[in-house]
Motif scaffolding. Structure first.
Motif, mmCIF file in Angstrom:
data_model
loop_
_atom_site.group_PDB
_atom_site.id
_atom_site.type_symbol
_atom_site.label_atom_id
_atom_site.label_comp_id
_atom_site.label_asym_id
_atom_site.label_seq_id
_atom_site.Cartn_x
_atom_site.Cartn_y
_atom_site.Cartn_z
ATOM 1 N N PRO A 2 0.824 -1.205 0.000
ATOM 2 C CA PRO A 2 0.000 0.000 0.000
ATOM 3 C C PRO A 2 0.862 1.261 0.000
ATOM 4 C CG PRO A 2 -0.002 -1.005 2.173
ATOM 5 C CD PRO A 2 0.738 -1.937 1.272
ATOM 6 N N ALA A 3 0.290 2.339 -0.490
ATOM 7 C CA ALA A 3 0.991 3.622 -0.524
ATOM 8 C C ALA A 3 1.133 4.173 0.892
ATOM 9 C CB ALA A 3 0.209 4.610 -1.381
ATOM 10 N N PRO A 4 2.213 4.928 1.155
ATOM 11 C CA PRO A 4 2.381 5.515 2.483
ATOM 12 C C PRO A 4 1.268 6.516 2.777
ATOM 13 C CG PRO A 4 4.152 6.182 0.993
ATOM 14 C CD PRO A 4 3.302 5.226 0.260
ATOM 15 N N PRO A 5 0.927 6.719 4.051
ATOM 16 C CA PRO A 5 -0.199 7.582 4.399
ATOM 17 C C PRO A 5 -0.038 9.031 3.943
ATOM 18 C CG PRO A 5 0.659 6.444 6.341
ATOM 19 C CD PRO A 5 1.510 6.068 5.187
ATOM 20 N N TRP A 6 1.177 9.551 3.899
ATOM 21 C CA TRP A 6 1.378 10.945 3.503
ATOM 22 C C TRP A 6 1.154 11.157 2.009
ATOM 23 C CZ3 TRP A 6 5.166 11.391 -0.122
ATOM 24 C CH2 TRP A 6 6.114 10.383 -0.179
ATOM 25 N N LEU A 7 1.077 10.055 1.245
ATOM 26 C CA LEU A 7 0.937 10.152 -0.198
ATOM 27 C C LEU A 7 -0.510 10.014 -0.660
ATOM 28 C CD1 LEU A 7 2.703 10.397 -2.695
ATOM 29 C CD2 LEU A 7 2.895 7.935 -2.715
ATOM 30 N N ILE A 8 -1.364 9.519 0.192
ATOM 31 C CA ILE A 8 -2.735 9.242 -0.190
ATOM 32 C C ILE A 8 -3.600 10.486 -0.002
ATOM 33 C CG2 ILE A 8 -4.777 7.855 0.329
ATOM 34 C CD1 ILE A 8 -2.889 5.657 1.286
ATOM 35 N N ALA A 9 -4.280 10.883 -1.071
ATOM 36 C CA ALA A 9 -5.238 11.983 -0.959
ATOM 37 C C ALA A 9 -6.430 11.473 -0.162
ATOM 38 C CB ALA A 9 -5.673 12.439 -2.340
ATOM 39 N N ARG A 10 -6.968 12.295 0.677
ATOM 40 C CA ARG A 10 -8.036 11.842 1.557
ATOM 41 C C ARG A 10 -9.290 12.677 1.364
ATOM 42 N NH1 ARG A 10 -6.657 7.878 4.925
ATOM 43 N NH2 ARG A 10 -4.469 7.515 5.126
ATOM 44 N N LYS A 11 -10.413 12.025 1.589
ATOM 45 C CA LYS A 11 -11.712 12.676 1.495
ATOM 46 C C LYS A 11 -12.398 12.522 2.844
ATOM 47 C CE LYS A 11 -16.112 12.380 -0.878
ATOM 48 N NZ LYS A 11 -16.907 11.611 -1.826
ATOM 49 N N ARG A 12 -12.903 13.598 3.382
ATOM 50 C CA ARG A 12 -13.530 13.562 4.685
ATOM 51 C C ARG A 12 -15.007 13.212 4.551
ATOM 52 N NH1 ARG A 12 -11.594 14.166 9.436
ATOM 53 N NH2 ARG A 12 -9.603 15.062 8.992
ATOM 54 N N ALA A 20 -9.321 7.081 2.090
ATOM 55 C CA ALA A 20 -8.646 7.224 0.798
ATOM 56 C C ALA A 20 -9.665 7.062 -0.322
ATOM 57 C CB ALA A 20 -7.547 6.185 0.671
ATOM 58 N N ARG A 21 -9.384 7.707 -1.468
ATOM 59 C CA ARG A 21 -10.315 7.654 -2.593
ATOM 60 C C ARG A 21 -9.865 6.719 -3.698
ATOM 61 N NH1 ARG A 21 -11.289 13.782 -4.003
ATOM 62 N NH2 ARG A 21 -9.150 13.931 -3.349
ATOM 63 N N GLY A 22 -8.749 6.053 -3.580
ATOM 64 C CA GLY A 22 -8.348 5.085 -4.587
ATOM 65 C C GLY A 22 -7.079 5.466 -5.324
ATOM 66 N N PRO A 23 -6.697 4.669 -6.344
ATOM 67 C CA PRO A 23 -5.443 4.882 -7.060
ATOM 68 C C PRO A 23 -5.395 6.193 -7.835
ATOM 69 C CG PRO A 23 -6.550 2.875 -7.806
ATOM 70 C CD PRO A 23 -7.396 3.486 -6.761
ATOM 71 N N VAL A 26 -4.207 8.867 -5.552
ATOM 72 C CA VAL A 26 -2.766 8.772 -5.293
ATOM 73 C C VAL A 26 -1.994 9.396 -6.442
ATOM 74 C CG1 VAL A 26 -0.844 7.156 -4.994
ATOM 75 C CG2 VAL A 26 -3.025 6.716 -3.868
ATOM 76 N N THR A 27 -2.411 9.118 -7.670
ATOM 77 C CA THR A 27 -1.755 9.698 -8.839
ATOM 78 C C THR A 27 -1.866 11.215 -8.824
ATOM 79 O OG1 THR A 27 -2.306 7.728 -10.116
ATOM 80 C CG2 THR A 27 -1.683 9.686 -11.358
ATOM 81 N N ILE A 28 -3.014 11.732 -8.490
ATOM 82 C CA ILE A 28 -3.209 13.184 -8.425
ATOM 83 C C ILE A 28 -2.345 13.782 -7.325
ATOM 84 C CG2 ILE A 28 -4.887 14.987 -7.870
ATOM 85 C CD1 ILE A 28 -6.971 13.239 -9.341
ATOM 86 N N ALA A 29 -2.264 13.104 -6.183
ATOM 87 C CA ALA A 29 -1.437 13.603 -5.084
ATOM 88 C C ALA A 29 0.026 13.665 -5.492
ATOM 89 C CB ALA A 29 -1.616 12.715 -3.859
ATOM 90 N N ILE A 30 0.495 12.645 -6.198
ATOM 91 C CA ILE A 30 1.887 12.634 -6.665
ATOM 92 C C ILE A 30 2.113 13.763 -7.657
ATOM 93 C CG2 ILE A 30 3.577 11.327 -8.019
ATOM 94 C CD1 ILE A 30 2.356 8.789 -6.782
ATOM 95 N N MET A 31 1.175 13.962 -8.581
ATOM 96 C CA MET A 31 1.314 15.025 -9.583
ATOM 97 C C MET A 31 1.338 16.399 -8.922
ATOM 98 S SD MET A 31 -1.084 13.423 -12.595
ATOM 99 C CE MET A 31 -1.071 14.900 -13.557
ATOM 100 N N LYS A 32 0.514 16.592 -7.897
ATOM 101 C CA LYS A 32 0.504 17.876 -7.195
ATOM 102 C C LYS A 32 1.846 18.133 -6.522
ATOM 103 C CE LYS A 32 -4.418 18.352 -6.192
ATOM 104 N NZ LYS A 32 -5.426 18.397 -5.131
#
Length: 80
Positions: A2-12, A20-23, A26-32
């Protein structure tokens, strides 16, 4: 793995914890993060070349600008 917690975009959720909202998230978080790093790097590199300011000599500024074929930046301000 699994991806590390600091890398996962989260939805409240409204009434629950962040999830987490899915892969794609994660891709969007990395791009940002990559975009932020590129922006900071570009700002650092562009700050190294400073602009030549010519104070209180309009004729010299215009002559230099024409010789280098660059625009003239005029800064003006008033104390009021």
């Amino acid at each position: 793995m699994p991806a590390p917690p600091w890398l996962i975009a989260r939805k409240r959720n409204r009434n629950g914890p962040a999830t987490a909202r899915g892969p794609a998230a994660v891709t969007i978080a990395i791009m940002k993060r990559l975009l932020l790093a590129a922006t900071l790097l570009a700002g650092t590199l562009s700050a190294s070349g400073s602009l030549p300011f010519i104070e209180d000599n309009y004729t010299k500024a215009m002559t230099t600008a024409k010789a280098r074929n660059v625009p003239v930046f005029v800064e003006a301000w008033a104390p009021w």
